[in-house]
Design a protein around this motif. Structure first.
Motif, PDB file in Angstrom:
ATOM      1  N   VAL A 289     -20.125  -3.888   3.047  1.00  0.00           N
ATOM      2  CA  VAL A 289     -20.626  -4.913   2.849  1.00  0.00           C
ATOM      3  C   VAL A 289     -21.970  -5.028   3.675  1.00  0.00           C
ATOM      4  O   VAL A 289     -21.672  -4.885   4.831  1.00  0.00           O
TER       5      VAL A 289
ATOM      6  N   CYS B 213     -24.763  -7.402   5.001  1.00  0.00           N
ATOM      7  CA  CYS B 213     -25.305  -9.059   5.117  1.00  0.00           C
ATOM      8  C   CYS B 213     -26.357  -9.179   5.834  1.00  0.00           C
ATOM      9  O   CYS B 213     -26.622  -8.619   7.044  1.00  0.00           O
TER      10      CYS B 213
ATOM     11  N   TYR C  42     -29.264 -11.861   7.224  1.00  0.00           N
ATOM     12  CA  TYR C  42     -29.000 -13.327   7.699  1.00  0.00           C
ATOM     13  C   TYR C  42     -30.290 -13.581   8.238  1.00  0.00           C
ATOM     14  O   TYR C  42     -30.978 -12.877   8.876  1.00  0.00           O
TER      15      TYR C  42
ATOM     16  N   MET D 167     -18.479  -3.073   7.100  1.00  0.00           N
ATOM     17  CA  MET D 167     -19.395  -4.346   7.488  1.00  0.00           C
ATOM     18  C   MET D 167     -20.689  -4.244   8.092  1.00  0.00           C
ATOM     19  O   MET D 167     -20.218  -3.518   9.190  1.00  0.00           O
TER      20      MET D 167
ATOM     21  N   SER E  60     -24.133  -6.103   9.527  1.00  0.00           N
ATOM     22  CA  SER E  60     -24.907  -7.370   9.458  1.00  0.00           C
ATOM     23  C   SER E  60     -26.523  -6.573   9.784  1.00  0.00           C
ATOM     24  O   SER E  60     -26.511  -5.870  10.561  1.00  0.00           O
TER      25      SER E  60
ATOM     26  N   ARG F 186     -30.477 -14.931   3.585  1.00  0.00           N
ATOM     27  CA  ARG F 186     -29.062 -14.607   3.567  1.00  0.00           C
ATOM     28  C   ARG F 186     -28.862 -13.957   2.187  1.00  0.00           C
ATOM     29  O   ARG F 186     -28.864 -14.508   1.112  1.00  0.00           O
TER      30      ARG F 186
ATOM     31  N   ARG G 195     -26.130 -10.750   0.640  1.00  0.00           N
ATOM     32  CA  ARG G 195     -24.802  -9.792   0.804  1.00  0.00           C
ATOM     33  C   ARG G 195     -24.783  -9.028  -0.180  1.00  0.00           C
ATOM     34  O   ARG G 195     -24.862  -9.396  -1.352  1.00  0.00           O
TER      35      ARG G 195
ATOM     36  N   GLU H   6     -25.234 -11.255  -3.479  1.00  0.00           N
ATOM     37  CA  GLU H   6     -25.501 -12.881  -3.439  1.00  0.00           C
ATOM     38  C   GLU H   6     -26.473 -13.058  -2.431  1.00  0.00           C
ATOM     39  O   GLU H   6     -26.555 -12.788  -1.361  1.00  0.00           O
TER      40      GLU H   6
ATOM     41  N   ARG I  12     -22.093 -18.501   3.582  1.00  0.00           N
ATOM     42  CA  ARG I  12     -21.384 -17.653   2.610  1.00  0.00           C
ATOM     43  C   ARG I  12     -19.737 -18.412   2.623  1.00  0.00           C
ATOM     44  O   ARG I  12     -19.354 -18.805   3.480  1.00  0.00           O
TER      45      ARG I  12
ATOM     46  N   VAL J 278     -16.635 -16.267   2.587  1.00  0.00           N
ATOM     47  CA  VAL J 278     -15.816 -14.800   2.906  1.00  0.00           C
ATOM     48  C   VAL J 278     -14.733 -14.589   1.558  1.00  0.00           C
ATOM     49  O   VAL J 278     -14.367 -13.467   1.481  1.00  0.00           O
TER      50      VAL J 278
ATOM     51  N   LEU K  96     -15.867 -13.148  -1.381  1.00  0.00           N
ATOM     52  CA  LEU K  96     -16.373 -11.660  -0.966  1.00  0.00           C
ATOM     53  C   LEU K  96     -15.002 -10.807  -1.159  1.00  0.00           C
ATOM     54  O   LEU K  96     -15.083  -9.827  -1.915  1.00  0.00           O
TER      55      LEU K  96
END
Lengths: 83, 132
Positions: free
Chosen positions: A72, A74, A76, B1, B3, B56, B58, B71, B79, B81, B84
Motif C-alpha cells: 500500500v 500512500c 499525503y 505499507m 507512506s 492524498r 492511495r 483512491e 481515508r 482503512v 482498504l
C-alpha cells in the motif's frame, strides 16, 4: 534490504523509468524534468527510489524492493497536517 | 505499507518522534518516504504543482508489481482503512480462487463465478441489498 544507517544516504533517484526507456536515452532527453503520469490500475506500478526514515534511521528504498508482497503506497500532503 | 510526502526524511524523523509516537506505541512501523520535489507523486498523478505537495492518494500494488486499486482525495478528507483492508482481501480472494467479488462483497459473502452460464443470470445470484 540494507540495515538502516544514521549517516548520510546517497541522493535517491526518484522515479525509475522502465528499462525500455532507459535504453533509448536520446529519445528521452527532451523529456528531462517532465514527469508524465503513468500510474494506472491494471498496469505495472512505476518504480522509484526515495530516501526514507525507517526503524530510527535513514535508508533509500525502492518500490521494487517489495516485489512479491502486497504494497500500500500512500501519499499525503505533509507531516504535521491535521487530517 | 509505504507512506510518502514531499517532506524530507529529517522532517519525518521529527514528526515520528514528536507526534506519531504519541499516537502509536513506538511510532508508525513502516518506511516514511521523502518525495522531495514531488517527482514520484507526479508519476502517480497526485502531485499538486500549485501547492507543491502530494495530495492524498492511495495505491494498492499486488505481488507482481501491478496497481490493483487507487483512491485520490483532496486533502481535507481522510481515508477509510476498513475499505482498504476489504479491497486487499477481495483482490487476494480473486487471485487465489479466480472468482470475482460483486459490489458490497465482504469476506464470507457470496462471490460470482464468471462464465457463459452466469451471463444474464447475475440477478439470481446478487441482489441490490448485497451492495451494503
Amino acid at each position: 534490504m540494507a540495515e538502516p544507517k544514521d549517516g548520510c544516504v546517497s541522493p535517491a533517484k526518484g522515479p525509475i523509468p522502465p528499462e525500455a526507456e532507459e535504453s533509448a536515452p536520446m529519445q528521452n532527453q527532451t523529456q528531462k524534468g517532465v514527469s508524465k503520469v503513468i500510474a494506472r490500475v491494471g498496469k505495472p506500478a512505476p518504480d522509484f527510489e526515495a530516501s526514507a526514515f525507517i526503524d530510527g534511521g535513514f535508508q533509500n528504498i525502492k518500490l521494487s524492493d517489495y516485489s512479491g508482497q502486497w504494497v500500500v503506497l500512500c501519499f499525503y500532503p505533509g507531516d504535521f497536517t491535521f487530517v | 505499507m509505504l507512506s510518502a510526502s514531499t517532506d524530507s526524511r529529517f522532517t519525518h524523523k521529527i514528526w515520528q518522534e514528536e507526534e506519531l509516537s504519541k499516537m502509536i506505541d513506538g511510532g508508525v512501523p513502516f518506511p516514511m518516504l521523502s518525495d522531495a520535489g514531488g517527482k514520484i507523486g507526479a508519476v502517480y498523478g497526485v502531485y499538486d504543482e500549485d501547492a507543491g505537495v502530494d495530495i492524498r492518494g492511495r495505491f494498492l500494488i499486488d505481488p507482481d508489481g501491478v496497481i490493483r486499486a487507487m483512491e485520490v482525495l483532496t486533502p481535507e478528507v481522510g481515508r477509510n482503512v476498513a475499505e482498504l483492508i476489504r479491497q486487499v482481501k477481495a483482490f487476494q480472494h480473486v487471485k487465489a480462487t479466480g472468482e470475482v467479488t460483486p459490489s458490497g462483497w465482504q469476506p464470507g459473502k457470496p462471490t460470482l463465478k464468471p462464465g457463459p452460464a452466469l451471463a444474464g443470470k447475475v440477478w439470481k445470484e446478487w441482489k441490490p441489498e448485497n451492495a451494503f
